[in-house]
Design a protein around this motif. Structure first.
Motif, PDB file in Angstrom:
ATOM      1  N   TYR A 103       0.811  -1.222   0.000  1.00 46.44           N
ATOM      2  CA  TYR A 103       0.000   0.000   0.000  1.00 46.44           C
ATOM      3  C   TYR A 103       0.847   1.276   0.000  1.00 46.44           C
ATOM      4  N   LEU A 104       2.182   1.133  -0.046  1.00 48.80           N
ATOM      5  CA  LEU A 104       3.021   2.347   0.029  1.00 48.80           C
ATOM      6  C   LEU A 104       3.220   2.939  -1.380  1.00 48.80           C
ATOM      7  N   SER A 105       2.057   3.307  -1.943  1.00 46.23           N
ATOM      8  CA  SER A 105       2.020   3.933  -3.274  1.00 46.23           C
ATOM      9  C   SER A 105       0.961   5.029  -3.183  1.00 46.23           C
ATOM     10  N   GLU A 106       0.950   5.940  -4.135  1.00 46.83           N
ATOM     11  CA  GLU A 106       0.005   7.057  -4.017  1.00 46.83           C
ATOM     12  C   GLU A 106      -1.446   6.581  -4.067  1.00 46.83           C
ATOM     13  N   ARG A 107      -1.702   5.512  -4.823  1.00 54.56           N
ATOM     14  CA  ARG A 107      -3.049   4.945  -4.914  1.00 54.56           C
ATOM     15  C   ARG A 107      -2.945   3.421  -4.941  1.00 54.56           C
ATOM     16  N   TYR A 108      -4.040   2.754  -4.532  1.00 57.88           N
ATOM     17  CA  TYR A 108      -4.100   1.299  -4.714  1.00 57.88           C
ATOM     18  C   TYR A 108      -5.539   0.905  -4.980  1.00 57.88           C
ATOM     19  N   ARG A 109      -5.720  -0.296  -5.506  1.00 54.93           N
ATOM     20  CA  ARG A 109      -7.057  -0.846  -5.723  1.00 54.93           C
ATOM     21  C   ARG A 109      -7.254  -2.051  -4.828  1.00 54.93           C
ATOM     22  N   ILE A 110      -8.533  -2.330  -4.513  1.00 59.35           N
ATOM     23  CA  ILE A 110      -8.830  -3.417  -3.584  1.00 59.35           C
ATOM     24  C   ILE A 110     -10.263  -3.901  -3.821  1.00 59.35           C
ATOM     25  N   THR A 111     -10.530  -5.142  -3.405  1.00 56.90           N
ATOM     26  CA  THR A 111     -11.889  -5.685  -3.529  1.00 56.90           C
ATOM     27  C   THR A 111     -12.666  -5.415  -2.233  1.00 56.90           C
ATOM     28  N   PRO A 112     -14.019  -5.380  -2.327  1.00 58.40           N
ATOM     29  CA  PRO A 112     -14.809  -5.000  -1.142  1.00 58.40           C
ATOM     30  C   PRO A 112     -14.559  -5.903   0.069  1.00 58.40           C
ATOM     31  N   ASP A 113     -14.288  -7.182  -0.147  1.00 57.31           N
ATOM     32  CA  ASP A 113     -14.134  -8.095   0.989  1.00 57.31           C
ATOM     33  C   ASP A 113     -12.815  -7.918   1.747  1.00 57.31           C
ATOM     34  N   PHE A 114     -11.900  -7.105   1.216  1.00 57.23           N
ATOM     35  CA  PHE A 114     -10.621  -6.934   1.924  1.00 57.23           C
ATOM     36  C   PHE A 114     -10.374  -5.490   2.355  1.00 57.23           C
ATOM     37  N   VAL A 115     -11.426  -4.693   2.343  1.00 59.50           N
ATOM     38  CA  VAL A 115     -11.298  -3.317   2.790  1.00 59.50           C
ATOM     39  C   VAL A 115     -12.118  -3.152   4.078  1.00 59.50           C
ATOM     40  N   VAL A 116     -11.575  -2.393   5.024  1.00 56.52           N
ATOM     41  CA  VAL A 116     -12.272  -2.185   6.300  1.00 56.52           C
ATOM     42  C   VAL A 116     -12.505  -0.691   6.451  1.00 56.52           C
ATOM     43  N   LYS A 117     -13.759  -0.305   6.663  1.00 59.61           N
ATOM     44  CA  LYS A 117     -14.089   1.112   6.844  1.00 59.61           C
ATOM     45  C   LYS A 117     -13.841   1.484   8.300  1.00 59.61           C
ATOM     46  N   ILE A 118     -13.207   2.627   8.531  1.00 55.59           N
ATOM     47  CA  ILE A 118     -12.980   3.025   9.924  1.00 55.59           C
ATOM     48  C   ILE A 118     -13.705   4.332  10.227  1.00 55.59           C
ATOM     49  N   ASP A 119     -13.869   4.575  11.514  1.00 53.34           N
ATOM     50  CA  ASP A 119     -14.532   5.783  11.986  1.00 53.34           C
ATOM     51  C   ASP A 119     -13.709   7.000  11.523  1.00 53.34           C
ATOM     52  N   GLY A 120     -14.351   7.904  10.768  1.00 51.77           N
ATOM     53  CA  GLY A 120     -13.660   9.072  10.231  1.00 51.77           C
ATOM     54  C   GLY A 120     -13.016   9.915  11.327  1.00 51.77           C
ATOM     55  N   ALA A 121     -13.582   9.848  12.553  1.00 53.21           N
ATOM     56  CA  ALA A 121     -13.049  10.657  13.658  1.00 53.21           C
ATOM     57  C   ALA A 121     -11.623  10.240  14.017  1.00 53.21           C
ATOM     58  N   LEU A 122     -11.231   9.019  13.681  1.00 51.77           N
ATOM     59  CA  LEU A 122      -9.872   8.563  14.016  1.00 51.77           C
ATOM     60  C   LEU A 122      -8.821   9.303  13.198  1.00 51.77           C
ATOM     61  N   ALA A 148     -10.302  -4.723  16.402  1.00 49.53           N
ATOM     62  CA  ALA A 148      -9.288  -3.663  16.536  1.00 49.53           C
ATOM     63  C   ALA A 148      -9.922  -2.295  16.335  1.00 49.53           C
ATOM     64  N   ALA A 149     -10.830  -2.193  15.379  1.00 50.23           N
ATOM     65  CA  ALA A 149     -11.496  -0.906  15.126  1.00 50.23           C
ATOM     66  C   ALA A 149     -12.282  -0.484  16.370  1.00 50.23           C
ATOM     67  N   ALA A 150     -12.918  -1.453  17.034  1.00 48.04           N
ATOM     68  CA  ALA A 150     -13.685  -1.135  18.255  1.00 48.04           C
ATOM     69  C   ALA A 150     -12.733  -0.678  19.360  1.00 48.04           C
ATOM     70  N   ALA A 151     -11.563  -1.337  19.485  1.00 43.87           N
ATOM     71  CA  ALA A 151     -10.597  -0.964  20.528  1.00 43.87           C
ATOM     72  C   ALA A 151     -10.061   0.449  20.279  1.00 43.87           C
ATOM     73  N   LEU A 152      -9.752   0.772  19.030  1.00 49.92           N
ATOM     74  CA  LEU A 152      -9.222   2.112  18.729  1.00 49.92           C
ATOM     75  C   LEU A 152     -10.284   3.181  18.963  1.00 49.92           C
ATOM     76  N   ALA A 153     -11.532   2.840  18.629  1.00 46.97           N
ATOM     77  CA  ALA A 153     -12.610   3.821  18.799  1.00 46.97           C
ATOM     78  C   ALA A 153     -12.806   4.175  20.280  1.00 46.97           C
ATOM     79  N   LYS A 154     -12.522   3.201  21.173  1.00 42.71           N
ATOM     80  CA  LYS A 154     -12.694   3.431  22.627  1.00 42.71           C
ATOM     81  C   LYS A 154     -11.481   4.106  23.256  1.00 42.71           C
ATOM     82  N   ALA A 155     -10.339   4.097  22.545  1.00 43.09           N
ATOM     83  CA  ALA A 155      -9.080   4.579  23.138  1.00 43.09           C
ATOM     84  C   ALA A 155      -9.031   6.107  23.156  1.00 43.09           C
ATOM     85  N   ASP A 156      -8.152   6.648  24.011  1.00 47.16           N
ATOM     86  CA  ASP A 156      -7.945   8.096  24.092  1.00 47.16           C
ATOM     87  C   ASP A 156      -7.146   8.534  22.861  1.00 47.16           C
TER      88      ASP A 156
END
Ligand code: BGC
Length: 349
Positions: free
Chosen positions: A124-143, A304-312
């Motif tokens: 993923y260390l490129s300006e853009r990448y492509r991925i399939t829906p089953d391997f992408v995880v949406k995270i809380d924008g507030a993070l 992990a997303a739930a743990a990060l969302a609860k963290a300071d």
């Protein structure tokens, strides 16, 4: 577009290259990379000790701890334009083995899995990448940029799941956990331990700097010195260094019926003198379990997303201790004593 690429198993081959736009065959979702975290595995690949190029190619795009923003996504899918997302690292083997067939690719049994940025699939260390829906995880924008911690957190979320499952072989009510190593994996393992209400101890060799403060600010106890003195008979030890002597200490000092989860990868070549008979005797007579843990499946990314969302967020922000722009990617691989997680900022967030 620009990408950091490497010829796997060839030291000194890493460079900022000009590469083609991501291939459509990688998936219908186009993501603009915001940041990529650097870890020990990247350092190993760059040093020429690990990694596999994609089939018929010499160079591999590096980077597996990602954070990006969706540029294009098919309607009705799990993510939409503008969402902050993280790409899962491993892909199931094509056979597939019994575990990959049920989406537990982290337990792939035939070794034919691929890993983005590590094994036969561009990272993923490129300006853009492509991925399939089953391997992408949406995270809380507030993070925001802290979402770059999702992948290492998924690794410790899996380790904690292992601890629960192995501990659950009998009545299991753990109170005290020892984490060896206060790097990003150790700190994130400690974070989850604290979130579970456990008494958390962390041992590391640094006597000053940001690591002791990060541990204390979590409400955990920081130690230097010997495992035996740090925390007598913990119910759980999560080993996050791969240092051979600490691995052995963990196995010898966990409490009766305890679980040791090994997450650090040793480099080999360290021969230690050990009384195997005494170790075996204690492990058998005390029902000690030692379990290795690598990688993570989607369930662990979600935990992990739930743990990060609860963290300071302020605490997470100090875990991301240094940020370097893409053009200075090489600086990210130079270790400073006070580094915790160093990230490469690819596009401004
Ligand atoms: C990554 C894992 C991967 C492992 C072995 C780690 O750094 O976080 O996803 O499975 O390396 O390649």
């Amino acid at each position: 577009m620009k990408a950091v690429t490497v010829i796997p198993l060839k030291a000194g081959s890493t460079e900022l290259s000009e590469v083609d736009e991501p291939p459509e065959s990688d998936g219908p979702i186009l993501v603009e990379t915001l940041a990529v975290g650097i870890c020990g595995t990247d350092a190993e690949i760059v040093s020429g000790a690990y990694g596999w190029p994609p089939p018929d190619r010499e160079r591999l795009v590096l980077g597996h701890e990602s954070l990006g923003r969706v540029l294009e996504a098919p309607a009705g899918g799990p993510v939409s334009k503008g969402d902050l997302v993280v790409g899962i690292v491993r892909r199931p083997d094509p056979v597939p083995c019994a575990n990959c067939a049920v989406l537990e690719w982290d337990f792939c049994r035939n070794g034919l899995y691929t890993e983005r940025g590590i094994k036969q699939h561009d990272g993923y260390l490129s300006e853009r990448y492509r991925i399939t829906p089953d391997f992408v995880v949406k995270i809380d924008g507030a993070l925001g940029v802290l979402g770059v911690l999702l992948e290492p957190t998924s690794v410790v979320a899996k380790a904690w799941e292992e601890v629960d499952r192995v501990g659950g072989r009998a009545h299991w009510d753990p109170q005290r956990v020892l984490i060896t190593g206060a790097g990003p994996i150790g700190l994130l393992a400690a974070l989850i331990g604290v979130q579970r209400g456990l008494e958390v101890h962390v041992i590391d060799q640094m006597t000053s700097g940001v690591k002791p403060d990060l541990v204390r600010d979590l409400g955990a106890t920081y130690h230097t010195g010997a495992v035996a003195d740090a925390c007598p008979s913990p119910d759980v030890i999560i080993e996050c260094t791969g240092v051979a002597s600490l691995v052995l200490d963990a196995m010898s000092h966990v409490g009766i019926g305890g679980v040791v989860c090994l997450t650090g990868v040793s480099s080999g070549g360290h021969v230690l003198e050990v009384d195997e008979g005494a170790l075996n005797r204690t492990m058998v007579l005390e029902n000690v379990a030692v379990v290795g843990s690598v990688n993570a499946n989607r369930r662990h990314y979600e935990a992990a997303a739930a743990a990060l969302a609860k963290a300071d967020p302020a605490w997470l922000g100090r875990v991301v201790s240094r940020r370097v722009p893409l053009e200075r990617w090489a600086d990210a691989l130079d270790r400073n004593p006070d580094d915790v997680k160093v990230i490469v900022e690819v596009n401004p967030a």
